[in-house]
Design a protein around this motif. Sequence first.
Motif, short mmCIF file in Angstrom:
data_model
loop_
_atom_site.label_atom_id
_atom_site.label_comp_id
_atom_site.label_asym_id
_atom_site.label_seq_id
_atom_site.Cartn_x
_atom_site.Cartn_y
_atom_site.Cartn_z
N SER A 189 0.78 -1.35 -0.03
CA SER A 189 -0.06 -0.09 0.04
C SER A 189 0.84 1.30 -0.05
O SER A 189 1.69 1.41 0.74
CB SER A 189 -0.86 -0.04 1.23
N THR A 190 0.76 2.09 -0.94
CA THR A 190 1.32 3.64 -1.03
C THR A 190 0.84 4.26 0.05
O THR A 190 -0.17 4.51 0.07
CB THR A 190 1.39 4.01 -2.38
N LYS A 191 1.79 4.74 0.90
CA LYS A 191 1.44 5.76 1.86
C LYS A 191 1.61 7.25 1.75
O LYS A 191 1.19 8.02 1.92
CB LYS A 191 2.11 5.57 3.28
N GLU A 192 2.43 7.28 0.74
CA GLU A 192 3.00 8.82 0.60
C GLU A 192 3.99 8.80 -0.88
O GLU A 192 4.81 7.96 -1.03
CB GLU A 192 4.04 9.30 1.65
N PHE A 193 3.74 10.07 -1.50
CA PHE A 193 4.55 10.12 -2.69
C PHE A 193 5.59 10.96 -2.45
O PHE A 193 5.32 11.99 -1.38
CB PHE A 193 3.84 10.66 -3.83
N VAL A 236 1.07 -5.41 3.07
CA VAL A 236 -0.19 -5.27 3.42
C VAL A 236 -0.78 -6.89 3.31
O VAL A 236 -0.18 -7.47 2.55
CB VAL A 236 -1.40 -4.74 2.78
N GLU A 237 -1.52 -7.41 4.11
CA GLU A 237 -2.08 -8.79 4.03
C GLU A 237 -3.65 -8.59 4.10
O GLU A 237 -4.19 -7.74 4.78
CB GLU A 237 -1.60 -9.44 5.02
N PHE A 238 -4.57 -9.44 3.41
CA PHE A 238 -5.79 -9.46 3.40
C PHE A 238 -6.27 -10.47 4.50
O PHE A 238 -6.19 -11.59 4.53
CB PHE A 238 -6.23 -10.05 2.05
N LYS A 239 -6.97 -9.89 5.34
CA LYS A 239 -7.80 -10.61 6.55
C LYS A 239 -9.17 -9.84 6.82
O LYS A 239 -8.88 -8.56 6.98
CB LYS A 239 -6.81 -10.84 7.45
N ASP A 240 -9.89 -10.56 7.27
CA ASP A 240 -11.07 -10.05 7.97
C ASP A 240 -11.76 -8.97 7.08
O ASP A 240 -12.37 -8.00 7.56
CB ASP A 240 -10.83 -9.19 9.36
N GLY A 241 -11.71 -9.55 5.73
CA GLY A 241 -12.29 -8.77 4.70
C GLY A 241 -11.83 -7.33 4.31
O GLY A 241 -12.42 -6.54 3.48
N GLU A 278 -2.04 -3.38 7.15
CA GLU A 278 -0.67 -3.22 7.08
C GLU A 278 0.25 -4.20 8.03
O GLU A 278 -0.32 -4.53 9.32
CB GLU A 278 -0.27 -1.76 7.72
N VAL A 279 1.29 -4.50 7.46
CA VAL A 279 2.04 -5.68 8.04
C VAL A 279 3.11 -4.77 8.83
O VAL A 279 3.85 -3.94 8.33
CB VAL A 279 2.83 -6.57 7.08
N PRO A 280 3.23 -4.78 10.15
CA PRO A 280 4.13 -4.09 10.95
C PRO A 280 5.54 -3.90 10.56
O PRO A 280 6.07 -5.28 10.05
CB PRO A 280 3.86 -4.42 12.34
N ASP A 281 6.22 -3.11 10.58
CA ASP A 281 7.63 -3.18 10.37
C ASP A 281 8.02 -3.46 8.76
O ASP A 281 9.10 -3.87 8.75
CB ASP A 281 8.38 -3.74 11.17
#
Length: 172
Positions: free
Chosen positions: A38-42, A58-63, A67-70
């Motif tokens: 996921s792009t957070k900033e340009f 990122v990971e897809f969970k709970d619909g 973001e995956v930490p670190d």
Amino acid sequence: MPQPGADRPLTQPWPTYPMLFRVASAHEEGGERVYAVSTKEFLKDEQGNVSGLRLSEVEFKDGGFHEVPDTERVLPAQLVLLAMGFLGPQQEGLVEQLGVEVDGRTNIKRDRSYMSSVPGVFVAGDAGRGQSLIVWAIAEGRSAANGVDAYLTGKPSNLPRPIEPTDRPLVV
């Protein structure tokens, strides 16, 4: 999304179009594919030009995507192209000025003769169908010509009418 696999997933049986890892001619030119980020900033340089993207995995969970930490990092870039898919015709300008009705996807609504909600205003192709192939636009243009001819002459047209506005591909 994560990188697709090389084989058709069981959740995407024929005739659905499977999500498969493919290499097209554009990919053969080089470049790196990045998945599930996921792009957070340009980021920009001193002159205001794009210099990179701050992103995180990122990971897809709970619909939804989380973001995956670190995992935040910077991907150097000199050019960024946004490929977001077709979002309907531009509303500002002609669509607003004409006052035609649009559907939930912001495509222009039309009747069986391809006429919009404004009498004498016809629509065919991506503006009414949504993003599609050129062959659909050509067929719709021909069918719309039938509707325009009937509207202008006040009698049924003899022009070809290959498809209905609601026709869809056999495989979606």
